[in-house]
Design a protein around this motif. Sequence first.
Motif, short mmCIF file in Angstrom:
data_model
loop_
_atom_site.label_atom_id
_atom_site.label_comp_id
_atom_site.label_asym_id
_atom_site.label_seq_id
_atom_site.Cartn_x
_atom_site.Cartn_y
_atom_site.Cartn_z
N VAL A 83 0.78 -1.12 0.08
CA VAL A 83 0.09 -0.01 0.21
C VAL A 83 1.01 1.27 0.11
CG1 VAL A 83 -1.81 1.27 1.36
CG2 VAL A 83 -2.02 -1.08 0.96
N GLY A 84 0.38 2.27 -0.73
CA GLY A 84 0.94 3.62 -0.79
C GLY A 84 2.28 3.73 -1.42
N TYR A 85 3.09 4.52 -0.63
CA TYR A 85 4.47 4.82 -1.16
C TYR A 85 5.64 4.05 -0.70
CZ TYR A 85 1.50 8.92 -2.42
OH TYR A 85 0.57 9.80 -2.97
N VAL A 86 5.17 3.15 0.28
CA VAL A 86 6.14 2.18 1.02
C VAL A 86 6.79 1.23 -0.08
CG1 VAL A 86 6.56 0.23 2.52
CG2 VAL A 86 5.00 2.38 3.08
N PRO A 87 6.23 0.64 -1.18
CA PRO A 87 6.92 -0.21 -2.23
C PRO A 87 7.84 0.76 -3.00
CG PRO A 87 4.71 -0.64 -2.15
CD PRO A 87 4.88 0.61 -1.39
N ALA A 88 9.07 0.59 -2.99
CA ALA A 88 10.06 1.36 -3.63
C ALA A 88 9.90 1.54 -5.11
CB ALA A 88 11.55 1.20 -3.17
N GLU A 89 9.55 0.19 -5.67
CA GLU A 89 9.33 0.11 -7.19
C GLU A 89 8.47 0.69 -7.86
OE1 GLU A 89 9.56 -2.36 -4.79
OE2 GLU A 89 7.87 -3.66 -4.97
N THR A 90 7.38 1.14 -6.98
CA THR A 90 6.32 1.57 -7.55
C THR A 90 6.03 3.11 -7.24
OG1 THR A 90 4.98 0.78 -6.05
CG2 THR A 90 4.82 -0.53 -7.95
N MET A 91 6.92 3.68 -6.49
CA MET A 91 6.81 4.95 -5.94
C MET A 91 6.66 6.06 -6.85
SD MET A 91 8.70 7.09 -2.92
CE MET A 91 9.92 8.03 -4.12
N ASP A 92 7.35 5.88 -8.26
CA ASP A 92 7.61 6.79 -9.19
C ASP A 92 6.09 7.17 -9.70
OD1 ASP A 92 9.66 7.72 -8.33
OD2 ASP A 92 11.08 7.10 -10.04
N GLU A 93 5.61 6.13 -10.24
CA GLU A 93 4.47 5.79 -11.00
C GLU A 93 3.28 6.30 -10.11
OE1 GLU A 93 2.93 1.29 -11.38
OE2 GLU A 93 4.96 1.69 -12.01
N ARG A 94 3.42 6.01 -8.86
CA ARG A 94 2.14 6.31 -7.92
C ARG A 94 2.33 7.71 -7.65
NH1 ARG A 94 1.73 0.90 -3.62
NH2 ARG A 94 0.95 -0.42 -5.27
N LEU A 95 3.66 8.20 -7.48
CA LEU A 95 3.49 9.63 -7.37
C LEU A 95 2.87 10.50 -8.46
CD1 LEU A 95 7.09 10.20 -5.90
CD2 LEU A 95 4.97 10.81 -4.50
N ASP A 128 13.56 3.45 4.18
CA ASP A 128 12.14 3.47 3.67
C ASP A 128 11.42 4.48 4.42
OD1 ASP A 128 12.57 1.09 2.43
OD2 ASP A 128 11.72 -0.40 3.96
N TYR A 129 11.72 5.03 5.76
CA TYR A 129 11.01 5.75 6.29
C TYR A 129 11.23 7.41 5.68
CZ TYR A 129 9.17 8.82 10.13
OH TYR A 129 8.37 9.66 10.91
N ALA A 130 12.53 7.62 5.15
CA ALA A 130 12.80 8.71 4.58
C ALA A 130 12.20 8.71 3.34
CB ALA A 130 14.53 8.76 4.46
N ARG A 131 12.15 7.85 2.48
CA ARG A 131 11.44 7.79 1.13
C ARG A 131 10.24 7.94 1.23
NH1 ARG A 131 12.46 3.03 0.20
NH2 ARG A 131 10.33 2.11 0.40
N VAL A 132 9.43 7.59 2.22
CA VAL A 132 7.81 7.82 2.41
C VAL A 132 7.77 9.39 2.89
CG1 VAL A 132 5.63 7.18 3.60
CG2 VAL A 132 7.46 5.68 2.88
N VAL A 133 8.62 9.82 3.79
CA VAL A 133 8.43 11.33 4.07
C VAL A 133 8.95 11.95 2.71
CG1 VAL A 133 9.66 13.11 5.01
CG2 VAL A 133 9.32 11.14 6.56
N ARG A 134 9.74 11.79 1.93
CA ARG A 134 9.98 12.50 0.91
C ARG A 134 9.00 12.38 -0.37
NH1 ARG A 134 15.03 10.28 0.67
NH2 ARG A 134 14.47 8.92 -0.96
N ALA A 135 8.35 11.06 -0.38
CA ALA A 135 7.00 11.13 -1.18
C ALA A 135 5.86 12.05 -0.83
CB ALA A 135 6.60 9.82 -1.11
N ALA A 136 5.61 12.16 0.79
CA ALA A 136 4.53 13.02 1.12
C ALA A 136 4.92 14.48 0.89
CB ALA A 136 4.38 12.54 2.72
N GLN A 137 6.00 14.87 0.82
CA GLN A 137 6.57 16.25 0.66
C GLN A 137 6.29 16.47 -0.61
OE1 GLN A 137 10.59 15.85 2.15
NE2 GLN A 137 9.95 16.84 4.17
N GLU A 138 6.60 15.53 -1.44
CA GLU A 138 6.39 16.08 -3.02
C GLU A 138 4.97 16.03 -3.45
OE1 GLU A 138 8.76 13.42 -5.50
OE2 GLU A 138 7.35 13.79 -7.29
N ILE A 139 4.15 15.17 -2.88
CA ILE A 139 2.76 15.38 -3.06
C ILE A 139 2.18 16.65 -2.61
CG2 ILE A 139 0.49 14.10 -2.65
CD1 ILE A 139 2.28 13.07 -4.54
N ALA A 140 2.50 16.90 -1.15
CA ALA A 140 2.14 18.16 -0.70
C ALA A 140 2.55 19.42 -1.38
CB ALA A 140 2.80 18.23 0.90
#
Length: 277
Positions: A83-95, A128-140
């Motif tokens: 779920v969400g931005y946790v899986p690294a391999e799909t993060m870009d497409e999910r963003l 992993d934590y840092a990546r999810v934080v960065r994803a949330a910042q990018e979306i914000a």
Amino acid sequence: MDNEIGVFSTSLAIPDPLAAIAKIAELGMPVLQMGPLPNEWYGAEGTERLAAALKERALRVSAVCAAFEGESYADIPTVQRTVGYVPAETMDERLEHTKRCADLAAALSATVLTTHVGFIPADTASADYARVVRAAQEIADYCASVGVTFGLETGQEAAPELLGFLGQVDRSNVKVNFDPANLILYGTGRPLEALDAAADYVVHVHVKDGLPPTGPQQLGTEVPLGEGEVNIAAYLGKLAAIGYRGPLIIEREAGSDRIGDVARGRELLQHLMREIA
Ligand code: MG
């Protein structure tokens, strides 16, 4: 208490978004949260058709929810993995998809974009934590550019972890879409205590009910409003007490009579709200 009562559009289990909009209007609700749509609806033409249907029915969209292909809520380990931005391999497409959903929100005059960012990793020092934080910042930051608030769907983590994460994301337009049932379904805490803890961040809410898990790593069972352990009356009272004036969005993700459950849920809310100043 006179908040508007609405529904999460996909809770009705009507696949065609225009038919779902028609049914929500028929139920007499003034507002909805737009759930995940079939892919073809995210372009300009789909947006125009949705906007026209909403206008015709005088319906308002309070929020748009972004969800992703490949997510599964089968049990807790599966949620953590998919779920969400946790899986690294799909993060870009999910963003990218999330940004399209933010565009849709702005186009439909919704002020909030919501999503489950995923199971926030327990180790705050991990990559992993840092990546999810960065994803949330990018979306914000993208949401800010289109005038939308980013509301995290809650309950997969306990309130202290959620508040810690919000602090790390550190963006003024990142808030919380509070879901009381998820705390019970995931066994992550007491809903009313979590609502108190997150009160300053609450921008949008779900009204959902549930029973706790019966085994380790399992999820609990979602049930119609009033049949679970949320205590809907106390939940409404607490929302009034923290000054929440937004819509009460009924969410129903299980069961064989979703429309009936939503309609009965609304009656229960109307009844309970009359008791609250
Ligand atoms: Mg929810």
